[in-house]
Design a protein around this motif. Structure first.
Motif, PDB file in Angstrom:
ATOM      1  N   ASP A 143      32.975 -11.154 -49.786  1.00  0.00           N
ATOM      2  CA  ASP A 143      34.307 -10.607 -50.034  1.00  0.00           C
ATOM      3  C   ASP A 143      34.441  -9.265 -49.312  1.00  0.00           C
ATOM      4  OD1 ASP A 143      32.842  -8.837 -51.555  1.00  0.00           O
ATOM      5  OD2 ASP A 143      33.469  -9.666 -53.474  1.00  0.00           O
ATOM      6  N   TYR A 183      35.691 -14.950 -48.555  1.00  0.00           N
ATOM      7  CA  TYR A 183      36.647 -14.523 -49.581  1.00  0.00           C
ATOM      8  C   TYR A 183      37.280 -13.175 -49.222  1.00  0.00           C
ATOM      9  CZ  TYR A 183      35.092 -18.353 -52.525  1.00  0.00           C
ATOM     10  OH  TYR A 183      34.823 -19.606 -53.018  1.00  0.00           O
ATOM     11  N   ASN A 209      40.183 -17.229 -44.166  1.00  0.00           N
ATOM     12  CA  ASN A 209      40.250 -16.294 -45.290  1.00  0.00           C
ATOM     13  C   ASN A 209      41.704 -16.226 -45.797  1.00  0.00           C
ATOM     14  OD1 ASN A 209      37.441 -14.942 -45.578  1.00  0.00           O
ATOM     15  ND2 ASN A 209      37.814 -14.920 -43.362  1.00  0.00           N
ATOM     16  N   LYS A 210      41.982 -15.342 -46.712  1.00  0.00           N
ATOM     17  CA  LYS A 210      43.320 -15.265 -47.304  1.00  0.00           C
ATOM     18  C   LYS A 210      43.850 -13.844 -47.159  1.00  0.00           C
ATOM     19  CE  LYS A 210      42.228 -18.909 -50.650  1.00  0.00           C
ATOM     20  NZ  LYS A 210      42.139 -19.275 -52.093  1.00  0.00           N
ATOM     21  N   GLN A 229      40.200 -10.595 -48.111  1.00  0.00           N
ATOM     22  CA  GLN A 229      41.631 -10.500 -48.380  1.00  0.00           C
ATOM     23  C   GLN A 229      42.318  -9.414 -47.563  1.00  0.00           C
ATOM     24  OE1 GLN A 229      42.197 -10.100 -52.611  1.00  0.00           O
ATOM     25  NE2 GLN A 229      41.446 -12.163 -53.054  1.00  0.00           N
TER      26      GLN A 229
END
Length: 791
Positions: free
Chosen positions: A375, A402, A425-426, A404
């Protein structure tokens, strides 16, 4: 009696033989492609009859074949690939494959063959791939099994029943052999040198199951025969539970193995550390663990450090780690980390990499940690908050994690970094401004759910991938960009080519692109390749014409298939490929078609007006309207008529009317009442209405004919309406006076009835001799005067 019984038995055997021979062979009904028949899973118990002699590929897997006879492949001479895996084949006659001289691939794996014969292959001179895996044979026959197969390149053999390998089993295999897959999980004896008789093979895969635990010496002997600097050695379907199980790998070390792979295997951490120690001072440059399991166990670090100075590439892919959250940091691997050039840990449950480990990877050029649990916070930890780590890194892949946020500052100081893959990814959004490495050339932000792009994109990019996001427009100038991938978005127009002067490849399929034009392509000065299929295209004439020439006029080549360019409109072409669309001339040349249509309509109108003028259509319409209006009025009886005569004359002849006609008829007995337009027409009323009303109220209509009369428009109306009354009532309502001679041809031809009247009846002519005047007036009175009994 015995002779009779013998003859009966012979006859019965003959009948049974004939009956069995007459049984027809099954047919394969799935030969859809010209050269391929898929006859798998059809419960076939014999080799089927093929519909064509040109079949090149035949799949007979998952049937009920149990015996292959000598004559069953007759007619299959063109066959190049034959698959008979997963049947119940237990016997193959020696001449069965003789017709298959062109065969290149033969797969008879997963059957129940208990013995192998070299005579099967004596005529298979073209065979390149042979699969004998998963049968019931315990040995490879009497030796020299593969002697006829001089061109064999790939060999797969062994199975759960194979027990021994002898020195002659692989004799005859030439240097053409490139790949060997050997399965011997229950191997009991192996004669040293058996596999060494084959020249070094480029790729060798060995599946030995638990042999490393059961008989590590046998495993080491076998491994010593295949270990070679030019051989990629793969261990598949094998268990390594203890550190002792890795002892045979000293043979790989001695043999100079450079590429070592483990696939679909299981290994404990203790065994893994023991393997690395066993490979110390080896020539291994590539170490791969794929589709495997790694179990956490206690391990011994030993006293001496690991020495793998040649190891440059490590790959862990699809590594299942049941207790990944409890794994220790591999600080003891620091000596190995310092020599690595490439490290890939893909889909292996990595959730954190200590900064200390990143510092040890000082020579790393390629890093792939995709499909893990990294992340934003742990990426900062991995990159040591953007400080002096990975100074030699050229490529980093952190896709499908992960993340962001796009934290570009973590890479700013990496002067050698050229490629970054952050796809999957987001991110959802992009910062307005970012700081990237100066030499960054490739950036992958595909499948990150971005809705807009900003100036965060680095200007140094050569290749940019923004596929499968939610972009509706792309208008960021990138002067160095050579390749742009923006498929799978919602973009409705080609990006402006002026923003990308060096672009050579554009991929924009699966968007909302309705069309693109020649001008749009011309904006791209260097565009050579285009992918733009699977859009909802409006098939205009210009677009169809553009696609018809294959964009060759713009020096652009389509990289996707032409049948992916489908028309959404017009309705007549919906669902068709653009290249198959056929539009009408009206659709293709709208302006010209409208001009021609308007010109045609104008010509028709002019022609209609001309014809109406020539054939007096307007006159007929006017008179019809007047007649219809008059028909609606009640017809006056003669006693109700107000005037004896309506005088129709030209204003140019008014002098004659006032000097001669009026005094004579109104002042002399018997006096007549004349209707004259000068004194009886209602002021302000329509002239035509006055004419109609005056004629209707008069017993006769007196026409004073002259050249002036013929040329008078209103006289014509009076004459026209009177003509209708003549036609309607069929009575002598018109009285004609000729003031001067008139050629009958000058009277309008439309008054055919009137012309007939003039031809059939006499009319009054104004006499030149005054002596004839009394007679003229007498005749005129007689023609106008109403009968005395008129009611």
């Amino acid at each position: 009696m015995r002779v009779y019984v013998f003859l009966v038995l012979v006859h019965l055997l003959t009948c049974l033989s004939s009956a069995s021979a007459s049984v027809s062979r099954p047919r394969c009904h799935h030969c859809e492609k010209p050269s391929y028949c898929d006859c798998s899973r059809q419960n076939l118990w014999r080799i089927p009859v093929i519909p064509s002699k040109d079949i090149a590929e035949l799949d007979l897997s998952f049937n009920k074949l149990w015996s292959i006879m000598n004559n069953e492949f007759h007619g299959y001479g063109s066959l190049q690939s034959l698959t008979m895996s997963n049947n119940k084949i237990q016997t193959i006659q020696e001449e069965a494959f003789v017709p298959l001289s062109n065969l290149k691939e033969l797969d008879i794996s997963s059957n129940i063959l208990e013995s192998l014969s070299g005579k099967w292959f004596k005529n298979l001179v073209s065979l390149q791939h042979l699969n004998l895996l998963g049968n019931n044979y315990k040995t490879l026959g009497q030796g020299h099994l593969f002697q006829p197969l001089k061109g064999l390149r790939r060999l797969e053999l062994g199975g759960p029943y194979l027990q021994s390998i002898t020195i002659n089993d692989f004799s005859g295999l030439s240097e053409e052999l490139e790949e060997l897959f050997f399965r011997g999980e229950h191997l009991q004896s192996y004669m040293i040198g058996s596999l060494r008789r084959i020249a070094p093979i480029r790729r060798v895969s060995i599946a030995l199951g638990g042999l490393f635990e059961r008989d590590p010496t046998l495993a080491e002997v076998l491994m010593s025969d295949v270990a070679n600097p030019n051989t990629t050695l793969t261990f598949a379907d094998t268990k390594f539970d203890k550190a002792d199980h890795m002892v045979p790998f000293k043979a790989a070390n001695k043999g100079g193995t450079t590429h070592l792979r483990f696939k679909n295997s299981s290994m404990t951490l203790a065994a893994f550390v023991a393997l690395l120690r066993m490979l110390s001072y080896s020539n291994v440059t590539l170490f791969v663990v794929e589709d495997a399991k790694l179990f956490l166990t206690h391990f011994d670090l030993g006293l001496s450090p690991l020495k793998l100075n040649n190891l440059g590439h490590i790959v862990f892919k699809n590594l299942e780690v049941p207790q990944f959250y409890s794994f220790p940091a591999f600080f003891f691997l620091a000596p190995v980390m310092k020599v690595l050039h490439s490290l890939s840990v893909i889909n292996s449950s990595v959730f954190a990499v200590p900064c200390e480990t990143s510092v040890d990877l000082s020579n790393l050029q390629y890093l792939d940690i995709s499909s893990n649990f990294i992340d934003d916070f742990r990426l900062v930890y991995l990159m040591c908050d953007g400080k002096d780590v990975f100074q030699g890194l050229q490529t980093i892949n952190i896709s499908k994690n992960y993340l962001q946020s796009i934290n570009s500052q973590l890479f700013t100081k990496l002067d050698n970094l050229k490629n970054i893959d952050m796809s999957g990814n987001k991110f959802y959004r992009m910062p307005e401004n970012c700081s990237w490495p100066a030499n960054l050339q490739f950036l992958n932000l595909s499948s990150t759910r971005l809705t807009t792009v900003t100036d965060c994109l680095p200007k140094s990019l050569w290749i940019l991938d923004l596929s499968h996001n939610d972009l509706t427009v792309f208008d960021i100038g990138l002067p160095c960009l050579k390749e742009l991938y923006i498929s799978g978005n919602k973009i409705a127009a080609l990006p402006s080519g002026s923003l990308y002067p060096h672009l050579t490849f554009l991929s924009i399929p699966n968007n909302n692109l309705p069309t693109f034009s020649s001008d749009g392509l011309n904006d791209y000065g260097m565009l050579g390749y285009l992918e733009a299929g699977s859009n909802s295209y409006i098939c205009s004439c210009d677009f169809v014409a553009l696609m018809a020439d294959g964009l060759t006029g713009h020096r652009v080549e389509l990289r996707d298939r032409a049948d992916q360019y489908i028309c959404e409109s017009p309705d007549s072409e919906r669902g068709k490929a653009v290249r198959d669309a056929h539009l009408s001339v009206f659709e293709c040349h709208m302006a010209l078609a409208l001009s021609l249509l308007c010109s045609g309509i104008m010509a028709v109108l002019l022609l209609t007006v001309g014809l109406c003028h020539k054939f007096n259509v307007l006159w007929y319409m006017k008179m019809t309207w007047a007649w219809l209006r008059a028909k609606r009025k009640p017809v006056l009886k003669r006693a109700e008529l107000k005037y004896d005569a309506f005088v129709s004359y030209s204003q140019m002849d008014s002098g004659w009317v006032e000097a001669h006609l009026i005094p004579e008829l109104e002042q002399n007995e018997p006096r007549l009442r004349l209707c004259l337009h000068g004194r009886h027409f209602v002021p302000g009323g329509w002239i035509l209405d006055n004419i109609i009303d005056s004629i209707e109220k008069s017993h006769r209509t007196l026409f004073v004919l002259s050249q002036h009369f013929i040329r008078s428009e209103w006289c014509k109306y009076e004459l026209d309406y009177s003509h209708f009354r003549l036609l309607d009532q069929n009575t002598d309502l018109a009285v004609l006076i000729l003031l001067e001679p008139i050629d009958k041809q000058t009277i309008p031809k439309r008054f055919c009835k009137l012309r007939n009247v003039m031809n059939s009846r006499t009319y009054l002519e104004w006499p030149d001799d005054e002596a004839h005047l009394p007679r003229f007036w007498q005749s005129l009175r007689r023609a106008i005067k109403r009968p005395e009994n008129d009611t």
